[in-house]
Design a protein around this motif. Structure first.
Motif, PDB file in Angstrom:
ATOM      1  N   THR A  59       2.841  37.764 -28.525  1.00 51.24           N
ATOM      2  CA  THR A  59       2.879  37.252 -29.947  1.00 51.24           C
ATOM      3  C   THR A  59       1.377  37.095 -30.882  1.00 51.24           C
ATOM      4  O   THR A  59       1.124  37.575 -31.702  1.00 51.24           O
ATOM      5  CB  THR A  59       3.605  36.096 -30.258  1.00 51.24           C
ATOM      6  N   ARG A  60       0.521  36.086 -29.862  1.00 52.18           N
ATOM      7  CA  ARG A  60      -0.588  35.849 -30.261  1.00 52.18           C
ATOM      8  C   ARG A  60      -1.521  37.090 -30.490  1.00 52.18           C
ATOM      9  O   ARG A  60      -2.464  37.053 -31.352  1.00 52.18           O
ATOM     10  CB  ARG A  60      -1.376  34.777 -29.235  1.00 52.18           C
ATOM     11  N   THR A  63      -0.605  39.205 -33.338  1.00 47.86           N
ATOM     12  CA  THR A  63      -0.907  38.699 -34.651  1.00 47.86           C
ATOM     13  C   THR A  63      -2.558  38.745 -34.756  1.00 47.86           C
ATOM     14  O   THR A  63      -2.802  39.328 -36.050  1.00 47.86           O
ATOM     15  CB  THR A  63      -0.539  37.235 -34.608  1.00 47.86           C
ATOM     16  N   GLU A  66      -2.996  42.453 -35.851  1.00 52.79           N
ATOM     17  CA  GLU A  66      -2.346  42.643 -37.221  1.00 52.79           C
ATOM     18  C   GLU A  66      -1.220  43.793 -36.941  1.00 52.79           C
ATOM     19  O   GLU A  66      -1.040  44.679 -37.599  1.00 52.79           O
ATOM     20  CB  GLU A  66      -3.174  42.996 -38.319  1.00 52.79           C
ATOM     21  N   SER A  68       2.716  44.916 -36.732  1.00 54.88           N
ATOM     22  CA  SER A  68       3.993  44.383 -37.409  1.00 54.88           C
ATOM     23  C   SER A  68       4.954  45.357 -36.563  1.00 54.88           C
ATOM     24  O   SER A  68       4.646  46.305 -35.528  1.00 54.88           O
ATOM     25  CB  SER A  68       4.020  44.790 -38.666  1.00 54.88           C
ATOM     26  N   ARG A  72       5.723  45.561 -32.711  1.00 56.63           N
ATOM     27  CA  ARG A  72       5.739  44.213 -32.170  1.00 56.63           C
ATOM     28  C   ARG A  72       6.834  43.815 -31.673  1.00 56.63           C
ATOM     29  O   ARG A  72       6.984  43.138 -30.510  1.00 56.63           O
ATOM     30  CB  ARG A  72       5.349  43.257 -33.664  1.00 56.63           C
TER      31      ARG A  72
END
Length: 283
Positions: A59-60, A63, A66, A68, A72
């Motif tokens: 997740t880090r 993020t 960027e 999505s 993701r």
């Protein structure tokens, strides 16, 4: 918290996916490390599969890049389903996903052994041979997969490339799955590849009148300097990655039996050259 086991099939594939996303995003290792508050060494170890990866890690990183949905969601879900020693990937593998996985294993392996009872190993296929094998696929998918195979071939000519051994049933060499001129080109390509110092090609005679494990199906064994071996099986609708020690040992023993039945590399080269002469007589 779900955490992948470093060196497992899923850890290596997840790490390769994350590295590919970073490269596609044109973000350097140090820049990503700065964005997520980690060291560049942490990023390197994560992308190489040398450390275990948690859902929070994924997740880090996503993020920081960027990234999505739905990419993701797919990668976070992959991180959740961890530590499966024998990993089945249901459905027909996507071209990009399979490309990332196989090239990652081939890129990091010290040794690759492919047992081929049906077709010339993909990493040794010429473009025309591969196109004939994939004739039933939609054009866009076929050409993408052919490009994937061409990229895979490059690993064998790399200075630090792995040792590669192909164990091929005799009828695979004889079977003209493509036009005669393309069949001849494929066999000449085998001879050239067999001359590389890190490549060994051996044919198993078909008229042995005895069962050998190669008749049970195609498989590839990847061996690594810093991780346990992985066996890859590919079926019509799924890919399977095997890493449990007992199962891998069964395939290692099978390879020993197949090697005993195979021609020597020099004898194999003579056999392939004779096949080429016969093909040229018909042209």
């Amino acid at each position: 918290m779900a955490r992948s086991t470093a060196g497992s099939p899923k850890a290596r594939t997840l790490a390769a996916e994350l590295r590919k996303l970073r490269e596609d995003s044109k973000v350097g290792v140090r820049e990503l490390a700065r964005r997520i508050g980690k060291s560049h060494g942490w990023v390197n170890r994560t992308e190489s599969g040398a450390r275990s990866i948690t859902v929070d890690d994924v997740t880090r990183i996503l993020t920081g890049l960027e990234i999505s949905s739905p990419e993701r969601e797919r990668l976070v879900e992959m991180a959740r389903a961890v530590d499966e020693p024998n990993w089945l990937r249901p459905g027909i593998p996507g071209v990009r996903e399979e490309l990332v996985t196989l090239i990652e294993y081939e890129r990091t392996a010290t040794s690759i052994i492919e047992a081929a009872p049906l077709l010339i190993p993909g990493i040794l296929q010429t473009t025309d041979y591969a196109r004939a094998v994939m004739a039933g696929l939609p054009v866009s998918e076929r050409e993408a997969k052919i490009g994937m195979r061409a990229a895979r071939r490059d690993v064998l000519t790399r200075r630090t490339g792995p040792a590669f051994e192909a164990l091929i049933l005799e009828h695979v060499v004889l079977d003209p799955v493509c036009a005669p001129e393309h069949h001849g080109d494929q066999l000449r390509h085998l001879l050239r590849m067999g001359e590389l110092p890190n490549v060994t090609i051996r044919v198993i005679p078909s008229h042995r009148h005895a069962w050998i494990p190669l008749y049970a199906g195609h498989f590839i064994m990847f061996e690594f300097g810093d991780a346990s071996p992985i066996v890859h099986l590919e079926t019509l609708a799924s890919g399977v990655f095997l890493s449990s020690p007992g199962v891998v040992n069964t395939y290692a023993e099978a390879l020993g039996t197949v090697r005993q039945a195979a021609m020597a590399a020099e004898e194999t080269a003579d056999f392939i050259a004779t096949c080429i002469d016969k093909i040229e007589e018909t042209l």
